[in-house]
Design an enzyme around this catalytic site. Structure first.
Site, PDB file in Angstrom:
ATOM      1  N   ARG A  53       0.799  -1.236   0.000  1.00  0.00           N
ATOM      2  CA  ARG A  53       0.000   0.000   0.000  1.00  0.00           C
ATOM      3  C   ARG A  53       0.824   1.275   0.000  1.00  0.00           C
ATOM      4  NH1 ARG A  53      -2.865  -3.884   1.582  1.00  0.00           N
ATOM      5  NH2 ARG A  53      -0.950  -4.398   2.654  1.00  0.00           N
ATOM      6  N   LYS A  82      25.305  -4.211  -2.464  1.00  0.00           N
ATOM      7  CA  LYS A  82      26.764  -4.211  -2.693  1.00  0.00           C
ATOM      8  C   LYS A  82      27.504  -3.550  -1.538  1.00  0.00           C
ATOM      9  CE  LYS A  82      26.138  -3.331  -7.650  1.00  0.00           C
ATOM     10  NZ  LYS A  82      26.369  -2.279  -8.648  1.00  0.00           N
ATOM     11  N   ARG A 103      11.491   3.997   2.714  1.00  0.00           N
ATOM     12  CA  ARG A 103      11.162   3.020   3.775  1.00  0.00           C
ATOM     13  C   ARG A 103      12.437   2.268   4.087  1.00  0.00           C
ATOM     14  NH1 ARG A 103       6.147  -1.131   4.020  1.00  0.00           N
ATOM     15  NH2 ARG A 103       5.200   0.799   4.756  1.00  0.00           N
TER      16      ARG A 103
HETATM   17  C1  NCD Z   1       2.292  -1.186   7.920  1.00  0.00           C
HETATM   18  C2  NCD Z   1       3.807  -1.052   7.982  1.00  0.00           C
HETATM   19  O1  NCD Z   1       4.504  -1.269   6.987  1.00  0.00           O
HETATM   20  O2  NCD Z   1       4.258  -0.675   9.042  1.00  0.00           O
HETATM   21  N1  NCD Z   1       1.806  -1.386   6.612  1.00  0.00           N
HETATM   22  C3  NCD Z   1       1.434  -0.295   5.871  1.00  0.00           C
HETATM   23  O3  NCD Z   1       2.265   0.510   5.504  1.00  0.00           O
HETATM   24  N2  NCD Z   1       0.136  -0.137   5.618  1.00  0.00           N
HETATM   25  C4  NCD Z   1       1.726  -2.165   8.879  1.00  0.00           C
HETATM   26  C5  NCD Z   1       2.273  -3.567   8.902  1.00  0.00           C
HETATM   27  O4  NCD Z   1       3.143  -3.949   8.111  1.00  0.00           O
HETATM   28  O5  NCD Z   1       1.789  -4.328   9.729  1.00  0.00           O
END
Ligand code: NCD
Length: 308
Positions: A53, A82, A103
């Site tokens: 998502r 690497k 992320r």
């Molecule tokens: C969440 C995450 O990545 O922290 N997912 C998301 O971004 N909707 C929740 C999860 O992974 O449980």
């Protein structure tokens, strides 16, 4: 909004949050109007951890704004495999895109972004630390449902220890008035001390319970999270706790009529599929709202929200 990067909801004021919601709502009502707003702009999606998502909705948001996207979907296919440092990856991204969403499993990546990024960087989730854009779309969903974010009774249930959506949601809720919270988890999965410490500095009123049965009849919102398999140092602890909650329709028979059930997704076994068809289920709406909120954030962080 003065902030250039977003790694914690604590960096946003209540006014910033409402401004974001007001723009998200305008976009939601008339997405066509914004379909060229990011023409010639590029968003880099730097995903060192798996995502469905967050990545897809950021990408969808940028494409719906008429912009373009590039990026990678796992550390394995980036030069991190690497041995490249995150700092160098950030330095490169400065030249390839106008805005980035990142992320990463490493907590504190926001500090590096603040030091090395010359483009706005937005967190798509850092380790177990925070997931600020998820909290914003969660609040946007609550705001749409109840018109205001006050005088609400909210249960937050599941893996409160390792779930990064939890600290972000709690810090965001602490900015609002008269919210009564119930933190529902097994004793082994309570919120971390550093989160508890920060909450104690706010006016948030919260209780800690093991079982949702104790509070279900009081709740306006039940926010459920997944037990975070990948974060457990000892897999046997995960095996012991993974099925601790499994909400079925019979569990919400005594709930208030206006109860909504939320979840950041992915859902594993904590919410039965039979709940999906009930009027209380809001988790797929949350995912949809994520697109409008992320469109608003992209515009704001690119400084393109003037006169919106
Ligand atoms: C969440 C995450 O990545 O922290 N997912 C998301 O971004 N909707 C929740 C999860 O992974 O449980």
């Amino acid at each position: 909004m003065k902030i250039e990067h977003l790694f914690s909801v604590r960096e946003m004021s209540k006014k910033d949050i409402f401004n974001t919601f007001s723009l998200a709502s305008k976009i939601e009502q008339n997405p066509e109007k914004y379909s060229n707003s990011c023409k010639n702009k590029i968003l880099a999606a730097l995903f060192f951890e798996s995502s469905t998502r967050t990545r897809l909705s950021f990408e969808s948001a940028m494409l719906r704004l008429g912009g373009q996207i590039l990026g990678f979907t796992s550390a394995k296919v980036s030069s991190a495999a690497k041995g490249e440092s995150i700092t160098d990856t950030i330095r490169m991204t400065n030249h390839y895109a106008h805005i980035a969403v990142i992320r990463h499993f490493m907590e504190g990546v926001g500090e590096l972004a603040k030091e090395f990024a010359t483009i706005p960087m937005i967190s798509g989730g850092t380790g177990t630390q925070e997931h600020p854009t998820q909290a914003l779309l969660d609040l946007y969903t609550i705001h749409k449902e109840f018109e205001d974010i006050e005088d609400l009774n909210i249960g937050i249930m599941g893996d409160l220890l390792y779930g990064r959506t939890i600290p972000s949601l709690l810090f965001a809720l602490s900015k609002f008035e008269n919210i009564k919270l119930h933190l529902i988890s097994p004793p082994a999965l309570r919120i971390r001390d550093n989160v508890d410490f920060r909450l104690k500095e706010t006016n948030l009123n919260y209780s800690v319970v093991d079982n949702m049965k104790e509070v279900i009849d009081e709740l306006d919102v039940l926010y459920v999270t997944r037990i975070q398999k990948e974060r457990f140092p000892d897999p046997t602890d995960y095996e012991r706790l993974k099925d601790v909650y499994n909400i079925k329709s019979s569990d919400i028979e005594n709930a208030k009529d206006n109860l909504i059930i939320m979840h950041p997704l992915p859902r594993i076994t904590e919410i039965s599929y039979e709940i999906d068809a009930l009027k209380q289920a809001r988790y797929f709406d949350q995912a949809k709202n994520g697109v409008w909120v992320r469109m608003a954030l992209i515009l704001k962080f690119l400084g393109l929200d003037i006169n919106e």
